[in-house]
Write a protein that holds these residues in place. Sequence first.
Motif, mmCIF file in Angstrom:
data_model
loop_
_atom_site.group_PDB
_atom_site.id
_atom_site.type_symbol
_atom_site.label_atom_id
_atom_site.label_comp_id
_atom_site.label_asym_id
_atom_site.label_seq_id
_atom_site.Cartn_x
_atom_site.Cartn_y
_atom_site.Cartn_z
ATOM 1 N N GLY A 98 0.838 -1.193 0.083
ATOM 2 C CA GLY A 98 -0.003 0.018 -0.056
ATOM 3 C C GLY A 98 0.696 1.226 -0.061
ATOM 4 O O GLY A 98 0.457 2.234 -0.722
ATOM 5 N N VAL A 99 2.158 1.150 0.694
ATOM 6 C CA VAL A 99 2.873 2.315 0.811
ATOM 7 C C VAL A 99 3.449 2.712 -0.592
ATOM 8 O O VAL A 99 3.711 3.636 -1.204
ATOM 9 N N LEU A 100 3.794 1.476 -1.154
ATOM 10 C CA LEU A 100 4.361 1.641 -2.535
ATOM 11 C C LEU A 100 3.445 2.367 -3.590
ATOM 12 O O LEU A 100 3.783 2.613 -4.642
ATOM 13 N N THR A 101 2.279 2.175 -3.171
ATOM 14 C CA THR A 101 0.978 2.444 -4.345
ATOM 15 C C THR A 101 0.463 3.443 -3.837
ATOM 16 O O THR A 101 -0.544 4.009 -4.449
ATOM 17 N N PHE A 102 0.916 4.257 -2.693
ATOM 18 C CA PHE A 102 0.375 5.520 -2.264
ATOM 19 C C PHE A 102 -0.896 5.225 -1.855
ATOM 20 O O PHE A 102 -1.926 6.092 -1.835
ATOM 21 N N THR A 103 -1.220 3.970 -1.108
ATOM 22 C CA THR A 103 -2.591 3.737 -0.866
ATOM 23 C C THR A 103 -2.592 3.064 0.641
ATOM 24 O O THR A 103 -2.106 2.414 1.031
ATOM 25 N N PRO A 104 -3.535 3.929 1.421
ATOM 26 C CA PRO A 104 -3.618 3.453 2.870
ATOM 27 C C PRO A 104 -4.530 2.208 2.886
ATOM 28 O O PRO A 104 -5.646 2.207 2.579
ATOM 29 N N TYR A 105 -3.756 0.932 3.484
ATOM 30 C CA TYR A 105 -4.286 -0.020 3.307
ATOM 31 C C TYR A 105 -5.505 -0.176 3.854
ATOM 32 O O TYR A 105 -6.759 -0.960 3.206
ATOM 33 N N TYR A 106 -5.925 -0.086 5.061
ATOM 34 C CA TYR A 106 -7.144 -0.564 5.751
ATOM 35 C C TYR A 106 -8.238 0.456 5.232
ATOM 36 O O TYR A 106 -9.541 0.091 5.233
ATOM 37 N N HIS A 107 -8.042 1.748 5.039
ATOM 38 C CA HIS A 107 -8.881 2.581 4.437
ATOM 39 C C HIS A 107 -9.270 2.299 3.259
ATOM 40 O O HIS A 107 -10.697 2.328 2.924
ATOM 41 N N TRP A 108 -8.412 1.809 2.411
ATOM 42 C CA TRP A 108 -8.644 1.377 1.151
ATOM 43 C C TRP A 108 -9.764 0.104 1.097
ATOM 44 O O TRP A 108 -10.614 -0.068 0.341
ATOM 45 N N ARG A 109 -9.364 -0.957 1.874
ATOM 46 C CA ARG A 109 -9.924 -2.034 2.070
ATOM 47 C C ARG A 109 -11.434 -1.863 2.231
ATOM 48 O O ARG A 109 -12.243 -2.243 1.859
ATOM 49 N N TRP A 110 -11.696 -0.859 3.443
ATOM 50 C CA TRP A 110 -12.929 -0.531 3.635
ATOM 51 C C TRP A 110 -14.001 -0.014 2.569
ATOM 52 O O TRP A 110 -14.873 -0.670 2.385
ATOM 53 N N GLU A 111 -13.265 0.995 1.878
ATOM 54 C CA GLU A 111 -14.001 1.453 0.614
ATOM 55 C C GLU A 111 -14.228 0.414 -0.267
ATOM 56 O O GLU A 111 -15.378 0.446 -1.065
ATOM 57 N N HIS A 112 -13.399 -0.444 -0.606
ATOM 58 C CA HIS A 112 -13.569 -1.376 -1.691
ATOM 59 C C HIS A 112 -14.413 -2.392 -1.131
ATOM 60 O O HIS A 112 -15.031 -3.017 -2.292
ATOM 61 N N ALA A 113 -14.619 -2.828 -0.158
ATOM 62 C CA ALA A 113 -15.538 -3.661 0.435
ATOM 63 C C ALA A 113 -16.932 -3.219 0.029
ATOM 64 O O ALA A 113 -17.800 -3.768 -0.379
ATOM 65 N N VAL A 114 -17.331 -1.780 0.015
ATOM 66 C CA VAL A 114 -18.378 -1.105 -0.240
ATOM 67 C C VAL A 114 -18.606 -1.420 -1.626
ATOM 68 O O VAL A 114 -19.831 -1.526 -2.020
ATOM 69 N N HIS A 115 -17.695 -1.148 -2.259
ATOM 70 C CA HIS A 115 -17.973 -1.176 -3.990
ATOM 71 C C HIS A 115 -18.230 -2.622 -4.385
ATOM 72 O O HIS A 115 -19.296 -2.727 -5.061
ATOM 73 N N HIS A 116 -17.792 -3.742 -3.765
ATOM 74 C CA HIS A 116 -18.183 -5.176 -3.881
ATOM 75 C C HIS A 116 -19.450 -5.191 -3.625
ATOM 76 O O HIS A 116 -20.345 -6.236 -4.238
#
Length: 342
Positions: A98-116
């Motif tokens: 997540g750091v390598l891709t400039f993406t906060p892991y837990y925050h993105w995981r939460w939003e992505h779960a909503v997407h699914h």
Amino acid sequence: MPETHRTSLRPAWKEIISKYQQPALGSGLWQVVNTLVPYAALWYLMYLSIAISWWLALPLGVLAGGFLVRVFIISHDCGHGSFFPSQKANDVLGFVTGVLTFTPYYHWRWEHAVHHATAGDLDRRGTGDIWTLTVQEYLECSRWKRFAYRLARNPFILFVVAPFFVFLIQQRVAKPKAGRRERHSVAWTNLALVLVAAGMSWIFGLKAYLLLQLLVLMVAGSAGVWLFYVQHQFEGVYWARGADWDYNSAAIKGSSFYKLPRLLQWFSGNIGFHHIHHLSPRIPNYHLEKCHQADPLFQTVEPVTLIASLKSFTFRLWDEQRRKLVGYRALRTVRKAHSARC
């Protein structure tokens, strides 16, 4: 999808995908090696090449961008808990990638779960998706909102400017509804990025690091947004209102089978098998193709080829009457029909 089809489909696909939901430690480790090692090596080669010529560093930066897409897919799978058998290992690797891709892991995981949970549902748009209005919604918008929408859907803005905004700015700030762990994830990721940037600037020089990092991020970000766009904005895509929305239909019909050339499939971590991924996010990316080939049910999904996907550039709005994505030209037909009724 008729109710009889829903009930008959459910046991079939659940039985099939259950065989591919188990992460394989060896496959996961090998993917880490064949992704992170070349990515690090490319940064080292860029470091050596800038002393000779920037023209040597630029193609290396483009290639590094391709590997960064693959790094993001690893982080993505970790977020679904599907990459390694151990959840702790998934979380550790997910944070690093997540750091390598400039993406906060837990925050993105939460939003992505909503997407699914909401993909293809017209009544639950707005989280983890691309801004999409219906024809009627667009016609009812103010002039300024229409302008903003057209600007947001412009290909240059969507695939060049937006990735920079999302990865460099938007993901530096937690959403108001984010929980404590998700907010802390943003803070820890931001701190890690500052430390990485400081170290890389000391090695490369500030100007060289920023230029190379922006190049790598531009390639990966643009490619990533394009992949995400085509996965849910393609000819024949499924969208429905909440009362009629069905998870199985949204997965099989609302997520594309993006059939890419082998090399691009490898760099994109098999995410083109998106219909399989949405049926079960627990399937790791290295099992997606095998699951797709396991039963004729999945092979009935019409593939979107690289050439055919270019048509997605023309899609702007969802026409609820015709149940299809359309361009702005379709507005003329709607306006004429409205004028005729009046």
